[in-house]
Design a protein around this motif. Structure first.
Motif, mmCIF file in Angstrom:
data_model
loop_
_atom_site.group_PDB
_atom_site.id
_atom_site.type_symbol
_atom_site.label_atom_id
_atom_site.label_comp_id
_atom_site.label_asym_id
_atom_site.label_seq_id
_atom_site.Cartn_x
_atom_site.Cartn_y
_atom_site.Cartn_z
ATOM 1 N N ASP A 1 0.834 -1.208 0.000
ATOM 2 C CA ASP A 1 0.000 0.000 0.000
ATOM 3 C C ASP A 1 0.863 1.250 0.000
ATOM 4 O OD1 ASP A 1 -0.906 0.261 3.566
ATOM 5 O OD2 ASP A 1 1.013 -0.082 2.560
ATOM 6 N N SER B 1 1.276 -2.094 4.562
ATOM 7 C CA SER B 1 0.848 -3.491 4.506
ATOM 8 C C SER B 1 1.160 -4.059 3.131
ATOM 9 C CB SER B 1 -0.639 -3.623 4.824
ATOM 10 O OG SER B 1 -1.427 -3.277 3.700
ATOM 11 N N GLY C 1 -0.540 -6.684 0.886
ATOM 12 C CA GLY C 1 -1.691 -7.561 0.711
ATOM 13 C C GLY C 1 -2.437 -7.832 1.990
ATOM 14 N N GLY C 2 -2.503 -6.853 2.880
ATOM 15 C CA GLY C 2 -3.256 -7.001 4.110
ATOM 16 C C GLY C 2 -2.409 -7.374 5.319
ATOM 17 N N ILE C 3 -1.167 -7.687 5.126
ATOM 18 C CA ILE C 3 -0.303 -8.029 6.261
ATOM 19 C C ILE C 3 0.478 -6.776 6.644
ATOM 20 C CG2 ILE C 3 1.494 -9.544 7.121
ATOM 21 C CD1 ILE C 3 0.939 -11.448 4.854
ATOM 22 N N ASP C 4 0.317 -6.331 7.886
ATOM 23 C CA ASP C 4 1.100 -5.196 8.359
ATOM 24 C C ASP C 4 2.581 -5.493 8.190
ATOM 25 O OD1 ASP C 4 -1.026 -4.253 11.186
ATOM 26 O OD2 ASP C 4 -1.084 -3.722 9.059
#
Lengths: 193, 972
Positions: B753, B770, B772-775
């Motif tokens: 992001d 992140s 793909g959604g993983i911090d």
């Protein structure tokens, strides 16, 4: 205060859900004669709280938990605990990723260590006795018995312990040591009989 | 058929017959027997041969003090354990035992020929022999000595026994369960007010009772054995006392710590206990001293108490015709009574002034030569000689902590104090002899101990007065009664074959101090640790030197007070449990990828990822080339990571690192060097600014714990006024580095992001967001020398990240690589490694990093960095080396010299190699080295010399960076 991510971007299918892997692949043999079990506790949220010039740990405890906290003591109930086992530091355990609003003024004191520690549950009638045999501390000593938390060596592993009942002891250990610790536990069980 | 077993009596179970083997033949005994008692019952008295002269030896005693009857015994796995005393081995079904120090047989031993040359084997003979001819040392003497020396043979197979190590705590620890120990235990548990006092009682024998098991004395107006049974029954009712038999307390350490080994026969073979007590009470009894006379070592010569022990406890008759040579009248009376009860004929009792001048018999005593005051001699036929020269308290545990034992002239023994520190002594352990007195003394000392324990919490408790030893009424040995002159060797130390003549020789050669005489003659250095020899040795040295015994003193007592096996000490921490092992969050995924792991410090680290049939070299080469040409991924989770927050966080870092950190902005990072106080380079890593007053520091894997400790110490002790909070997040973050020309493209494919283009995410910066959604936190930093991103995610999401990297990296030719390839890559780039270039002796300038050291601030090490020794010319400096012929392999760990080397030649080393590798990227061998004035010697030709591998390769000195010197690849 960033929460551990539970929302995803661009989720298209269940397969895209992010899976938080357990720290160990351990499962206790349920047929052990000793009746002792060791299980990894599911997702936990942990924060390291460091004292600072602006805030001290007592102020945090009074504000968030409504009680005073002395060195060596534990506050809280159920799945929320505050362990003060270091002179300038405490460990906060929660079942939810979000902290209460009352903790916001203290945000500079908190660091997320949820993934850095693994919590294991040592269960069974002989759990306390087993712990006393293999740890360097004396958990039956009156003061520790009252405070119900302890930081000590278990064999060669540095662990943090807390308990409500003597047959259900929680063990916090650095994630990287967790698998080795579980293997060591099984190794000791063979000798415990 | 047990020829020497009495028809009744003894504390043995005649309903349980046990069969055992000794030297290949089968015998029988009973449950409750020791191996020694069973051997005697079967009329076996020749047990082993002595260490130096191979003299036939039998059983002298009945306990731990046994110097002669050393055997090998097979454990339940069939592995023979050497140097066990037959007197302490419990008889079990199927036990196999063998004599020691004899060949081919204990009855016919070739080594016995050494007795004919015994004059050449006196004290210290090995310091004066085996010197000529010099060439014979390696060819002949060393081989002979190695075969002949030592006691017993250790099995080279794996020890299959199961050991454990446990902890215990108690208020009062009582060691010994004889009259004093049991008296103390009863006194400690009796009052209701002591119900909260936790007590442990250790007994090294497999049953409790001590001397009550074999002495026909009375305690509290009843037979000792009956008193013992009542005492144990009473103690069994008390929940606050734990009695552990078969448990040898072998060492006392600081702060009330006692170590003990418990022999068990359940899920574990032995348990090593670490016990902490507030008070210790030694009720360890005393050991009888033998007389010293010519040929005093024949089988059939036994301590008087041992004779009583075998008769009363085991119902064994040690002989048929007995001669008594006992200096104490009470002892003589007890022994007389025991012999009569067993039907043994007493042929004579040595009178005061009578001396033993000789003993006779080839492999067993057959007669004793005695001379009276008038000089008249006679030969007395006997097969059992009962000897006693008094008793010596077993106070080794107290002496181990440095308490001085005083030589008491009237009793001829080394006496401990009533209390030293937290340790109290009682009973025979502090010089009492009568059983009733011992029991009373144990009771009083226990009350003293309990009062002291309670006084720690209730200050006004009154301490009872320590009672002085009860006076001893019977006569005690004088020096002349202990030593008898005559022809023949008179042994002072039976186990090590040390004679009176040896002690005289030692003193005459100048070894007149007890410590010197001990080492020169080896007195007291056997497995019995001088329990039956040291007091007599002191007495003899007193006579020889003319010094007072009290001036002579004693040698230092060290644990263990009786031998313990190394396996028992180690406990359960064996094989892969020898030390805790750390795994990275990627471990399980890597294991599924056929990764080969290696231990690196605490860590189990990914070494390389072979494809089918690949050798290690092939795999490493492929991995390196993949990183240089496409993209690879490597686990960097082991690096230390420290989160630093607070208003003074930057100031704190500025004081610790030698770099200038002033201009560091949020989202940027800097390679940073940390020095020791003495100016030497300690560690390297990165400092990243994550937010206002928020930094993350990385350290090397090797120094992560040391840097963490150092930072905490500085924050808490040196600079407590700084507003800084430190949190170790090393395990919280998993770190996977993707490196190679395609690294940026792969990063983009992971759905970040944030913008990953070069102008928005340059080298030496960090982004939080992140994937793909993983911090995540992504650091643009390189160890490999290629464009590289270290992706940090919370450890629980490591597996998810790894799978995404593999999936997303397929189109880019993603290749996992391990520590081996990483090391090759960093050597090609000339990057530093702790232990190689950062070796505890180099400064930043030595490694070409002098420009990183700030001249505008003070920092840890800044003062001593300026000292002349670290600034002078001629220091070892980092350089790169290549072979001049472009082909030869530079030998690793070579020294750098001006000439080639020939065997036998001496050369001056001008430097040393820190790393060498055959570079897959370059196609030839390269090395990093630390060379005197290295940075001024580029182009010079020298020799890389390795005497170990007998190689010399000509090399040319150059830059330490072999790949991408201008850094364009790193910056992408």
């Amino acid at each position: 205060m960033p929460a551990v991510s539970s929302t995803l971007m661009g989720v298209e299918s269940v397969a895209d859900l992010v899976y938080r892997q357990a720290a160990t692949s351990h499962t206790t043999s349920r047929t052990s004669k000793s009746g002792l079990t060791l299980d990894e506790i599911e997702t936990r949220y942990l924060w390291s709280i460091q004292a600072s010039r602006k805030h001290d740990l007592r102020a945090f405890a009074r504000t968030v938990f409504g009680e005073a906290l002395e060195f060596g003591e534990m506050l809280g109930a159920d799945s929320t605990r505050l362990l003060h086992l270091w002179p300038h530091k405490a460990l906060l355990l929660c079942a939810q990723p979000e902290l209460p609003d009352s903790s916001r003024p203290f945000s500079s004191m908190l660091t997320d260590v949820s993934h850095g520690l693994c919590e294991l549950g040592l269960g069974g009638e002989q759990a306390f006795e087993f712990l006393a045999c293999y740890s360097s501390a004396n958990p039956v000593q009156t003061r520790i018995h009252e405070t119900r938390n302890l930081r000590c060596l278990f064999g060669q592993y540095q662990v943090t312990l807390w308990w409500d009942q003597r047959d259900d002891i929680r063990i916090l250990i650095d994630r990287s040591y967790a698998q080795s610790f579980c293997d060591y536990f099984e190794h000791l069980l063979q000798r415990w009989g | 058929m047990q020829k020497r077993r009495l028809a009744s009596g003894g504390i043995i179970d005649r309903d349980e017959k046990l069969y055992f083997g000794f030297n290949g033949r089968q015998y029988e005994g009973y449950a409750g027997d020791s191996l020694a008692s069973a051997l005697l019952a079967n009329d076996l008295s020749l047990i082993a041969r002595s260490i130096r002269y191979h003299r036939p030896r039998g059983i002298l005693s009945a306990g731990l003090e046994e110097p002669n009857a050393l055997v090998n015994c097979a454990d339940q796995h069939g592995v023979f354990v050497p140097n066990l005393k037959a007197t302490e081995v419990k008889l079990t079904q199927g036990l196999e035992a063998r004599s020691q120090n004899c060949w081919p047989d204990v009855t016919l031993d070739i080594g016995a020929l050494l007795q004919r040359v015994s004059a050449l084997l006196s004290a210290g003979f090995y310091y004066k022999t085996f010197m000529w001819p010099q060439q014979w040392w390696h060819r002949v003497y060393e081989k002979l000595i190695r075969r002949a020396a030592g006691q017993g043979r250790v099995s080279t197979g794996t020890d299959l026994k199961r050991y454990d190590r446990r902890n215990a705590h108690c208020d009062l620890l009582i060691i010994g369960s004889g009259p004093a120990g049991l008296g103390a235990a009863l006194a400690a548990v009796a009052p209701a007010t002591n119900a909260e006092i936790s007590i442990m009682l250790l007994e090294q024998d497999h049953v409790a009772g001590g001397s009550t098991l074999w002495e026909r004395c009375e305690i509290d107006a009843m037979p000792a054995r009956q008193w013992r049974e009542q005492a144990l029954a009473s103690l069994a009712q008390k929940p606050n006392i734990r009695i552990m038999c078969g448990t040898l307390a072998f060492g006392q350490y600081d702060h009330g710590q006692v170590r003990a080994i418990q022999r068990v026969a359940a899920s574990v073979d032995s348990i090593s206990w670490q016990i902490r007590a507030k008070r210790l009470l030694l009720a360890t009894g005393a050991t009888e001293n033998p007389l010293v006379f010519p040929t005093n070592d024949r089988p059939g010569i036994m301590l008087a108490s041992a004779v009583r022990h075998y008769i009363h406890r085991y119902a064994v008759v040690p002989g048929r015709r007995a001669l008594l040579a006992i200096t104490d009248a009470d002892e003589a009376g007890l022994t007389h009574e025991a012999l009569e009860s067993a039907g043994i004929e007493i042929v004579a009792t040595l009178q005061p002034g009578e001396h033993i001048v000789a003993t006779y018999g080839l492999q067993h005593l057959s007669a004793v030569g005695v001379i009276n005051k008038s000089g008249q001699g006679r030969r007395i036929r006997c097969d059992l000689l009962c000897v006693s020269a008094g008793w010596n308290p077993n106070a080794q545990l107290l002496a181990q902590l440095g308490a001085q034992l005083d030589f008491e002239p009237s009793t001829g023994s080394l006496l401990p104090p009533a209390q030293a520190g937290i340790t109290l002594t009682s009973g025979a352990c502090r010089g009492l002899s009568a059983m009733q007195d011992c029991m009373l003394d144990g009771r009083l000392q226990a009350q003293q101990a309990i009062a002291q324990i309670k006084q720690q919490t209730v200050a006004d408790i009154e301490l009872p007065e320590i009672v002085r030893c009860a006076s001893v009424t019977s006569s005690k040995p004088v020096l002349s009664d202990v030593f008898h002159d005559g022809r023949g060797q008179a042994f002072v130390d039976l186990q090590n074959d040390v004679t009176r003549a040896d002690l005289e020789q030692a003193v005459s050669e100048g070894y007149d101090h007890v410590e010197l005489a001990k080492r020169y003659t080896t007195t007291g250095m056997g497995t019995d640790q001088g329990k039956t020899s040291w007091v007599n040795a002191i007495r003899e040295m007193t006579r020889i030197t003319g010094q007072e015994s009290s001036m002579l003193g004693h040698t230092t007592f060290r644990p263990p007070c009786s031998p313990v096996s190394i396996g028992a000490l180690v406990g359960a921490d064996v094989n892969r449990h020898m030390a805790p092992l750390r795994q990275t969050p990627f471990h399980r995924d890597f294991a599924d990828s056929a990764c080969v792991f290696q231990t690196s410090g605490d860590w189990l680290y990914s070494r390389y990822f072979p494809l089918a049939d690949e050798s290690m070299e092939q795999a490493i080469r492929r991995e390196v080339l993949a990183v240089r040409s496409t993209v690879g991924c490597v686990d960097m989770s082991t690096l230390g990571k420290i989160d630093i927050k607070g208003g003074d966080a930057l100031e704190f870092l500025t004081r610790i690192y030698c770099n200038n950190l002033d201009g560091l902005e949020q989202g940027r990072l800097r390679y940073a060097l940390m020095l020791r106080e003495d100016g030497i380079l300690f560690d390297d890593g990165t400092v990243s600014q994550l937010g206002p007053q928020h930094y993350l520091v990385t350290t090397t894997t090797a120094n992560s714990a040391a840097v963490w400790r150092s930072m905490n110490k500085l924050a808490q002790l040196r600079w407590p006024s700084l507003d800084v909070q430190l949190t170790s997040v090393s395990d919280h973050w998993a770190s996977l580095a993707i490196a190679g020309p395609k690294a940026r493209a792969l990063l983009a494919a992971l759905n970040p992001d944030f913008d990953v283009e070069r102008e928005h995410f340059p080298y030496a910066s960090v982004r939080q967001g992140s994937l793909g959604g993983i911090d995540c936190r992504v650091f643009s930093v390189s160890f490999s020398g290629e464009l590289s991103y270290e992706i940090n995610v919370p450890a629980g999401f490591a597996s998810a990240l790894y799978q995404r990297v593999l999936e997303g990296g397929v189109e880019f030719g993603i290749t996992p690589y391990g520590l081996e390839a990483l090391d090759v890559l960093r050597i090609e780039k000339g990057h530093l490694s702790v232990g190689s270039e950062i070796d505890g002796r180099t400064t930043p300038a030595d490694l070409g990093l002098g420009k990183l050291v700030s001249t505008r601030k003070a920092f840890i090490g800044s003062s001593l960095l300026q000292r002349p020794a670290l600034q002078q010319a001629g220091r070892l400096q980092l350089v790169g080396l290549t072979a001049t012929d472009g082909q030869s392999q530079i030998p690793p760990a070579a020294h750098i010299c001006e000439q080639t080397w020939q065997p036998g030649q001496s050369l001056r080393s001008q430097g040393k190699m820190s790393a060498a590798v055959s570079s897959p990227t370059l196609g030839y061998s390269i090395a990093l080295a630390l060379l005197e004035n290295g940075q001024q010697r580029w182009g010079e030709k020298l020799w890389a010399v390795s005497p170990l591998t007998r190689q010399s390769v000509e090399v040319v000195v150059g830059a330490s960076c072999f790949i991408d010197p201008d850094g364009s690849r790193v910056r992408g």
